[in-house]
Design a protein around this motif. Sequence first.
Motif, short mmCIF file in Angstrom:
data_model
loop_
_atom_site.label_atom_id
_atom_site.label_comp_id
_atom_site.label_asym_id
_atom_site.label_seq_id
_atom_site.Cartn_x
_atom_site.Cartn_y
_atom_site.Cartn_z
N PHE A 1 0.81 -1.17 -0.19
CA PHE A 1 0.03 0.00 -0.04
C PHE A 1 0.97 1.37 0.06
O PHE A 1 0.59 2.03 -0.66
N GLU A 2 2.03 1.25 0.61
CA GLU A 2 2.71 2.48 0.85
C GLU A 2 3.55 2.79 -0.46
O GLU A 2 3.46 3.92 -0.93
N ASP A 3 3.88 1.63 -1.37
CA ASP A 3 4.33 1.70 -2.29
C ASP A 3 3.35 2.33 -3.43
O ASP A 3 3.72 3.01 -4.35
N ALA A 4 2.31 1.71 -3.28
CA ALA A 4 1.13 2.18 -4.16
C ALA A 4 0.78 3.89 -4.10
O ALA A 4 0.98 4.28 -5.03
N PHE A 5 0.91 4.28 -2.74
CA PHE A 5 0.81 5.70 -2.55
C PHE A 5 1.93 6.42 -3.12
O PHE A 5 1.75 7.43 -3.36
N ALA A 6 3.10 5.86 -2.84
CA ALA A 6 4.38 6.43 -3.41
C ALA A 6 4.26 6.51 -5.14
O ALA A 6 4.61 7.61 -5.64
N ALA A 7 3.70 5.72 -5.56
CA ALA A 7 3.40 5.67 -7.06
C ALA A 7 2.40 6.83 -7.51
O ALA A 7 2.77 7.48 -8.28
N TYR A 8 1.37 6.72 -6.54
CA TYR A 8 0.60 7.91 -6.63
C TYR A 8 1.25 9.25 -6.55
O TYR A 8 1.11 10.36 -7.50
N GLU A 9 2.05 9.54 -5.87
CA GLU A 9 3.02 10.74 -5.65
C GLU A 9 3.56 11.21 -6.62
O GLU A 9 3.81 12.23 -7.14
N ARG A 10 4.37 10.11 -7.23
CA ARG A 10 5.21 10.39 -8.21
C ARG A 10 4.31 10.51 -9.40
O ARG A 10 4.68 11.65 -10.39
N GLY A 11 3.07 10.08 -9.67
CA GLY A 11 2.15 10.28 -10.63
C GLY A 11 1.74 11.80 -10.77
O GLY A 11 1.73 12.49 -11.74
N VAL A 12 1.27 11.99 -9.48
CA VAL A 12 0.55 13.43 -9.38
C VAL A 12 1.68 14.71 -9.58
O VAL A 12 1.23 15.45 -9.87
N ALA A 13 2.95 14.21 -9.46
CA ALA A 13 4.05 15.09 -9.50
C ALA A 13 4.39 15.34 -10.92
O ALA A 13 4.92 16.31 -11.37
N LEU A 14 3.93 14.33 -11.95
CA LEU A 14 4.37 14.49 -13.29
C LEU A 14 3.27 15.16 -14.10
O LEU A 14 3.49 15.69 -15.09
N PHE A 15 2.15 15.23 -13.85
CA PHE A 15 1.02 15.67 -14.54
C PHE A 15 0.40 17.00 -13.66
O PHE A 15 0.38 17.24 -12.50
N ARG A 16 -0.36 17.87 -14.57
CA ARG A 16 -1.33 18.69 -14.27
C ARG A 16 -2.63 18.58 -14.35
O ARG A 16 -3.16 17.65 -14.80
N TRP A 17 -3.56 19.51 -13.71
CA TRP A 17 -4.85 19.48 -14.03
C TRP A 17 -5.18 19.66 -15.37
O TRP A 17 -4.46 20.66 -15.97
N PRO A 18 -6.13 19.29 -16.08
CA PRO A 18 -7.18 18.12 -15.41
C PRO A 18 -6.67 16.79 -15.61
O PRO A 18 -7.38 15.83 -15.42
N HIS A 19 -5.42 16.42 -16.18
CA HIS A 19 -5.19 15.10 -16.29
C HIS A 19 -4.92 14.35 -15.10
O HIS A 19 -5.16 12.97 -15.08
N VAL A 20 -4.54 15.26 -13.95
CA VAL A 20 -4.34 14.51 -12.75
C VAL A 20 -5.49 14.27 -11.94
O VAL A 20 -5.38 13.92 -10.79
N ARG A 21 -6.73 14.47 -12.43
CA ARG A 21 -7.80 14.62 -11.80
C ARG A 21 -8.17 12.93 -11.27
O ARG A 21 -8.49 12.94 -10.07
N GLU A 22 -8.14 11.99 -12.08
CA GLU A 22 -8.39 10.66 -11.92
C GLU A 22 -7.34 10.07 -10.75
O GLU A 22 -7.58 9.43 -9.81
#
Length: 927
Positions: free
Chosen positions: A600-621
Amino acid sequence: MSQAAALPSKGQAPPGAAEETVEAVELLRCDTYNSEPPSLPTDDEAARLAVKAPEVAAKVAELANAGEGARYEPELARNPYQLKTWIAYLKASEEAPFAERRLVYERAVRLLPRSYKLWRRYLEEAEDAVGDRWRTSGRAKVLVLAYERCLEHLGKMPRLWLDYCRVLRKMGKGTELRRAFDRALRALPVTQHEHVWPEYIDWAERFGVERTATTAYVRYCMFEPQRREAFCDYLVTQKRYGRAVAELAACVDDNDFVSPSGKSKHQLWMRLCDLCAAHPEELPKSLDVDAIIRSGLARFTDEVGRLWCKLADYYIRLGRFDHARDVYEEACTTVVTARDFGLVFDAYAQFEESVLTAKMGALEETPDGERDDEDPWAANPQTDVELRLARLERLMSRRPLLLSSVLLRQNPHAVREWHARAALVADDAAAAIECYSDAVKTVDPAKAAGRPHTLWTAFAEYYETRGDVANARVVLERATEQPFRAVDDLAAIYCWWVEMELKRDCHDEALDVARKACLEPPAAARRRRAQGKGYVKDAAPVGERVHRSPKLWSLYLDLEESLGTLDSARAAYDRCLELRVATPQIVANYAALLEEHEYFEDAFAAYERGVALFRWPHVRELWRSYLKGFVDRYGGAKLERARDLFEQALRGAPPADAAGLYVDYAKLEEAHGLARRAMAVYERAATTADDDRAFAAWRLYAAKVERAFGAPKARGVYERAVKKLAKDDDAKRMCLAFSQLERGLGEVDRARAILAHGSQFADPRLDDHYWQSWRDFEVQHGNEDTFREMLRVKRSVETARSAQNYIADTLLKVDNPLMSDAEAAARTGSAAASRKRGAEEGGAAETEMAALERQAARIVEATKAADAPPAADPNEIDLDDDDDDDGDFVLATKPVPAAVFGSAAAAAGELADETSTGALARFQKKG
């Protein structure tokens, strides 16, 4: 006269006759002409002159002593070289016969032989004297001799030569006319030949002698080469096609030639080709027709089809059918337009059909006995017919391929046409492979019209469908080495390769292909390290950029999840994130993979890396999945961390996306936090929402406050909502909800005040629901006064709305004159001076609605005062009229003048009409 009277003996001229009868000789020399000076007459002529001379001399003397001669002869005797005198003499004797006037003309031209005016008058009168008897009258011969003598002195006058030729043409003297034209051309300067040649050519064409006309045209073309086209036309009419083609070829070869009829070089070329094809046997042997038509093919590309047909027709008329067939085949393989191909192919098919028909007709007409007696070494007629029939059938079956070749010659890089050609030969394996090989060799990826990678995939698929996977892999391997224009083309090659391997259950090979495609080439890595910050990814070749294709990485990651291990899949996902080629879906898949394996923590880390890559509105989901997963996992255990995540998500979210996040954030606070913090989140949501979502946000906020703290606490929320809402529709809806709240609390007066406040947002003409709600409220909770107050407010709002609409319509009229800034300022100042000042301006705190009501009250009072009866006088004597009342009678009434009531009557009339006229009409009437 006495000397002329003495007649000489026959055969002997009288002594001194030449000196004594010179004038008579000159008058009678109308039947001879010589370009040399006049010579002495012969014995016969002298004898004839001796007989006629006395008569002529007597006639001259008679004319000189009678009529107009007596008037002009003395003047002519004094000055015989005066032209005016002769002209006047001739005009005066216009009524005399031509024979007498002819003697005067002869005397005049003998003395003035170079007078154009005298000769012109003389010749015209002589021509009129001939009449219509040009072939029988002796005067025609006299006219010809007169022209000859005239041209002896005036040979440089083209008008005289043309008239002379016209006279000879009327007389039908062909030879003399031809010689006259030749003499005119020799006598006149070359600058005046243009007057003679048209008449000469016209006569030569009509004369009927071909040699004469041809010779004249040849000489004319030497004088004016532009007339070769007319010469060609004449030769065609005389069926001299060989000479006509030669002349037309000379016109075409001459770069300076300009057609007098306005024909272009293209039209001349086409006519030359038509003549060559229509009459090949009459052409000179030295004329190379094949070279002429082929040169036209290179010059006129818009008529290629017609020219090829003309060349083939030329050989067909010569009986050289094999050459004609070769020409058609060459044409079908060289034309570049569908129109030209249609012309050539139709002509080719018609030629084969005509030959086949002729052979079949000859075979049917030949008896069986003659067939047996034929030469055994000669071709069998039946076999020849079958051969030609097979040739025609093969030609018709080749038409789609020939047409495809034409389209590919137009654009050899057209991918779609190559696919269509491959579909035509799909049944023939060798032809299909050859077609695909030519396609991948010919099509340049940089110039391709379409997707060039589809040719490679279709080529490999052709091998793969026939079970030859090895060759399919060879084709795909070569395809990956091509310099495609876009990365997607090469990525599509790899994807198709992987799918082919998966379809054949070659999972390891498919995974190897995907890994190879997503691996950075060593050359690209070296170049990237060497250039450092100056490395430009888009400038590198496609082969060095394909490893950054999101489509390819998506396929590769799916294969790693399905066929690889968890470690290899995590390594692939991490590499994708490092290259920054991941999409939000890839990040979501990575996190889902880790959550599935309870990382789970690795999954949350993946989310963190993902939201750092994109901007709104692509990062919405990503944010939604991240926050939902975090809240579901920890709930209120890590409340501060969850709050930080929500604040981070809301920091850059647009209002449309922030609404959902605020709701989730508030629900988290309601479930695991404090109600006060939850209400603060709802308040933030309401204040930051856009106009489209503001009403729903405020309603939700008010409902949450009412549920959590009670209805009295929700009053402040409703009040702020009414002030903050920007749309009138939302504000009046909020007022209705607010009034409903107050009704629930039993605050009827507050509810009525809220409805009165919201009435300014509701147009009575458009919004019936709001006013019907207020009406129902008054019926249920109000009285007569409050109901009238509601109606008054309704009329006031309707009047105000009508005024606003009227002003808006006036301002929107396009015919309003334009005003300068000074005029606009002056008009604005005058309007401000006439407007009543408000409370903030030092005036009475009176609104427009209050002013309208006050004015209406004054009108009502004035109306009542006008209609009230006069007060009773206490001193008045009451008379009893009953006794005198003999019967019923009616008093007459008289209308009261309008001036008695003044403006009050007008106001009363307006008030009376209020019920029958609308607010807009009343406002326009007052204005």
